[in-house]
Design a protein around this motif. Structure first.
Motif, short mmCIF file in Angstrom:
data_model
loop_
_atom_site.label_atom_id
_atom_site.label_comp_id
_atom_site.label_asym_id
_atom_site.label_seq_id
_atom_site.Cartn_x
_atom_site.Cartn_y
_atom_site.Cartn_z
N GLU A 21 -1.27 4.65 4.71
CA GLU A 21 -2.04 5.44 3.80
C GLU A 21 -1.28 5.29 2.51
OE1 GLU A 21 -3.64 10.09 3.01
OE2 GLU A 21 -2.40 9.54 4.47
N PRO A 22 -0.02 5.40 2.21
CA PRO A 22 0.35 5.50 0.91
C PRO A 22 0.33 4.01 0.51
CG PRO A 22 2.28 6.32 2.26
CD PRO A 22 1.03 5.74 3.30
N PHE A 23 0.40 2.92 0.81
CA PHE A 23 0.09 1.52 0.17
C PHE A 23 -1.55 1.70 -0.09
CE2 PHE A 23 -1.54 -2.72 0.48
CZ PHE A 23 -0.61 -3.33 -0.44
N LEU A 24 -2.31 2.08 0.84
CA LEU A 24 -3.92 2.30 0.45
C LEU A 24 -4.20 3.16 -0.56
CD1 LEU A 24 -5.08 1.95 4.11
CD2 LEU A 24 -5.14 0.22 2.61
N GLU A 25 -3.57 4.26 -0.56
CA GLU A 25 -3.73 5.00 -1.93
C GLU A 25 -3.54 4.52 -3.19
OE1 GLU A 25 -4.74 8.21 -2.58
OE2 GLU A 25 -5.26 8.87 -0.76
N GLN A 26 -2.41 3.74 -3.10
CA GLN A 26 -2.02 2.96 -4.39
C GLN A 26 -3.13 1.88 -4.85
OE1 GLN A 26 1.91 1.15 -3.92
NE2 GLN A 26 2.95 3.23 -4.14
N ALA A 27 -3.59 1.64 -3.71
CA ALA A 27 -4.75 0.31 -3.94
C ALA A 27 -5.83 0.86 -4.32
CB ALA A 27 -5.12 -0.34 -2.75
N ASN A 51 -13.85 -4.27 -5.79
CA ASN A 51 -13.95 -4.63 -4.31
C ASN A 51 -12.65 -4.29 -3.61
OD1 ASN A 51 -16.46 -5.89 -4.62
ND2 ASN A 51 -15.64 -7.87 -5.34
N VAL A 52 -11.60 -4.44 -4.21
CA VAL A 52 -10.23 -4.16 -3.51
C VAL A 52 -10.07 -2.50 -3.37
CG1 VAL A 52 -7.74 -3.80 -4.05
CG2 VAL A 52 -8.99 -5.92 -4.51
N ARG A 53 -10.59 -1.80 -4.64
CA ARG A 53 -10.63 -0.27 -4.35
C ARG A 53 -11.73 0.24 -3.33
NH1 ARG A 53 -11.47 -0.93 -9.94
NH2 ARG A 53 -13.60 0.13 -9.83
N ALA A 54 -12.84 -0.54 -3.17
CA ALA A 54 -13.94 -0.31 -2.00
C ALA A 54 -13.30 -0.37 -0.72
CB ALA A 54 -15.05 -0.90 -2.17
N LEU A 107 -7.73 11.00 1.60
CA LEU A 107 -9.05 10.54 0.95
C LEU A 107 -10.12 11.03 2.14
CD1 LEU A 107 -10.48 7.37 -0.56
CD2 LEU A 107 -11.39 8.11 1.81
N ALA A 108 -9.81 11.10 3.41
CA ALA A 108 -10.99 11.51 4.44
C ALA A 108 -11.05 13.04 4.06
CB ALA A 108 -10.42 11.32 5.74
N GLY A 109 -9.83 13.60 3.64
CA GLY A 109 -9.91 15.19 3.44
C GLY A 109 -10.85 15.48 2.28
N MET A 125 -14.60 10.79 -7.72
CA MET A 125 -15.23 10.01 -6.70
C MET A 125 -15.40 8.48 -6.75
SD MET A 125 -18.34 12.95 -6.90
CE MET A 125 -19.52 12.34 -5.78
N GLU A 126 -15.52 8.01 -7.86
CA GLU A 126 -15.15 6.61 -7.97
C GLU A 126 -13.84 6.24 -7.67
OE1 GLU A 126 -17.34 4.45 -11.31
OE2 GLU A 126 -17.75 6.42 -12.17
N ARG A 127 -12.85 6.78 -8.01
CA ARG A 127 -11.60 6.39 -7.73
C ARG A 127 -11.36 6.32 -5.96
NH1 ARG A 127 -6.67 8.34 -5.75
NH2 ARG A 127 -4.66 7.20 -6.24
N ASP A 128 -12.03 7.07 -5.45
CA ASP A 128 -11.88 7.25 -3.83
C ASP A 128 -12.91 6.22 -3.21
OD1 ASP A 128 -10.06 8.96 -3.61
OD2 ASP A 128 -11.47 10.60 -3.32
N GLY A 129 -13.71 5.45 -3.99
CA GLY A 129 -14.52 4.17 -3.51
C GLY A 129 -15.79 4.41 -3.59
#
Length: 549
Positions: free
Chosen positions: A250-256, A263-266, A280-282, A315-319
């Protein structure tokens, strides 16, 4: 003085380069030295070229002998049994026939059995016969679907041959590290060097290999160069984290999520939403929960939907993608993304402790049901949740067998993919028993092979009904082809009665009876051939093989 090989009137002073120039320009525009223009010039040019050819060959010095190639690596697997080797040679020698009018006849399609034969041979752990490797590599060259199983069966000798024949170079590209041995966890320095200096395909293969055995080590290796990678490479590397995805990622993916590539963010957001406990799920659960609630003001509890009115930066930052596709309303687009990314466990808490079956049975206000249920379908597939998949599939016997949320065969197939193989086969068998085979082809494709007994019987019964009704037989050619590869060979004896030409009803398609008989004869022959293959590879007999192979 002319040599004995030189015609008396051939020009001898022309160089090879001059003769080539004359040939390109034509003798009407230019002639070789010492040759007069006219009708004799073309013949003189050819004579001069013949003389120069002999001179050039005689003047070549022999090249230095090349070093012998190193022998191929040894293959420690046991040799293939002789009957199985003969069968493989037969399968590789088969070529699809053209036929007349598309008629396939009664002979089994051997090339369609080759993938199953290779899978079985790999399961048994046999080595490929060296003399059949060229034909095996040629078959894999022409069919990409064969390559993984064919290369696994061919073993190290295939890579040795691929380095000598450019036609088989695909074997090197398809093998991690181009056939070289990848460094293991016990060789961190070598792994780091390959990661920093290797080709892109080698790096992808290395990351996948490490991820399969040590997810944390793969993630840490990726982090060392993440900031300097190209966007398209970051996307490919990030996709490798699907293997062994866990909360530690999760920490690595949060940075991404802050990556400069959309596309990487999504992709990072999709991976995080597959972790129900992630932050993010929360966040997505809170957003989706504020849009969906139960309305008790009427006589019947009803799901009320208030779709988002905006897609903010968070919301955009969360994909989430703010711009809706053409023809799609923005609010429904945003709602679908929120519900798809929210953990499915959210809804039982949010909607009064109801089960998934009870939730999807509730009416939904203002025509939002289709959008809401479709998003739940996508969430069930993404989160691999069988309880929600069952609820959304519904009973296979209901009208259209679509269930509350499955609006297409493709979605039903994806939902079925989250269930166990036995349950999957049982559902599809029920679907076929009620609705026939007209829509079952895509659903059959997700069932385990060989088909379970109930599913196989449902398919055979449906084919028999279509045959007795005089239906157009070519409409069922796809299902027949699947049955040849997927039915349990023990069904062969049960099908013998269907190989005769039936009496055709008055409204039957002309010639349908003959085509049905041929199809069932081919099916029975293929099943018996598959049973024989099983025996030849050292397996237990699968049902009654009968005579012939």
């Amino acid at each position: 003085m002319n040599s004995p090989l030189t015609p008396p009137d051939a020009p001898t002073g022309s160089s090879w380069e001059e003769l080539v120039t004359v040939a390109l320009l034509g003798t009407e525009r230019r002639t070789p030295s010492g040759t007069a223009p006219g009708r004799e010039a073309p013949g003189a040019l050819l004579d001069a070229a013949a003389v120069q050819t002999v001179r050039r060959r005689a003047g070549l010095r022999p090249g230095r002998a090349a070093a012998r190639p190193e022998p191929a690596a040894a293959d420690a697997r046991p040799a293939l049994p002789r009957p199985a080797a003969r069968r493989l040679a037969m399968l590789l020698a088969d070529r699809p026939g053209t036929g007349s009018g598309g008629r396939r006849g009664t002979a089994p399609d051997l090339m369609e059995l080759l993938p199953q034969w290779l899978a079985l041979a790999n399961q048994r752990g046999f080595a490929a016969p060296p003399e059949l490797l060229p034909a095996l590599l040629d078959a894999a060259r022409g069919r990409t679907d064969l390559r993984p199983a064919a290369l696994a069966f061919a073993g190290p000798r295939a890579l040795w041959l691929a380095r000598l024949n450019p036609d088989w170079r695909f074997a090197l590209r398809a093998t991690p590290g181009g056939g070289a041995t990848l460094p293991g966890a016990e060789e961190p320095e070598r792994a780091r060097q390959l990661w920093q200096e290797g080709l892109f395909a080698e790096r992808v293969a290395l990351l996948a290999a490490i991820r399969a055995h040590d997810p944390a080590a793969a993630r840490e290796l990726l982090a060392t160069t993440w900031a300097t990678e190209r966007a398209e490479d970051r996307l490919m590397f990030l996709d490798s984290l699907r293997t062994g995805l866990c909360a530690a990622d999760e920490p690595f993916l949060e940075q991404a999520l802050a990556d400069r590539s959309r596309n990487v963010r999504a992709t990072a957001a999709e991976l995080l939403s597959a972790l129900p406990g992630s932050a993010l799920a929360g966040r997505m659960a809170d957003r989706a929960g504020s849009c969906v609630s139960v309305d008790h003001t009427g006589g019947t509890p009803t799901i009320a939907v208030e779709a988002p009115h905006a897609c903010d930066a968070g919301m955009e930052r969360d994909g989430m993608v703010a711009k809706a596709p053409a023809g799609r309303g923005e609010r429904s687009w945003w709602l679908g993304q929120l519900v798809e990314a929210a953990p499915l466990s959210t809804w039982s808490r949010r909607l009064g402790g109801r089960t998934p079956e009870e939730i999807v049975a509730l009416p939904v206000t203002d025509d939002w049901q289709g959008e809401l249920h479709a998003a739940w379908c996508r969430a069930a597939v993404r989160q691999r949740d069988p309880s929600w998949s069952r609820a959304l599939l519904g009973s296979p016997s209901v009208p259209e067998a679509g269930g509350p949320g499955a609006v297409s065969l493709a979605e039903r197939a994806k939902l079925l993919g989250t269930l166990g193989s036995a349950e999957r086969a049982e559902w599809v068998a029920g679907f076929i028993a009620v609705h026939g085979l007209s829509e079952a082809f895509q659903l059959l494709g997700v069932c385990a092979v060989p088909w379970a007994g109930a599913l196989g019987r449902a398919v055979v019964d449906a084919l028999n009904i279509a045959r007795d009704a005089g239906s157009y037989p070519w409409s069922f050619s796809g299902v027949m082809g699947l049955a040849e590869r997927c039915l349990d060979p023990s069904e062969a004896g049960r099908l013998d009665a269907l190989t005769a030409i039936p009496d055709e009803p008055e409204n039957a398609s002309p010639g349908a009876g003959g085509y049905w008989a041929e199809s069932f004869q081919r099916l029975v022959g293929t099943l018996r051939l598959r049973a024989a293959m099983q025996l030849e590879l050292g397996g237990a007999p699968m049902g009654v093989v009968g005579s012939g192979s």
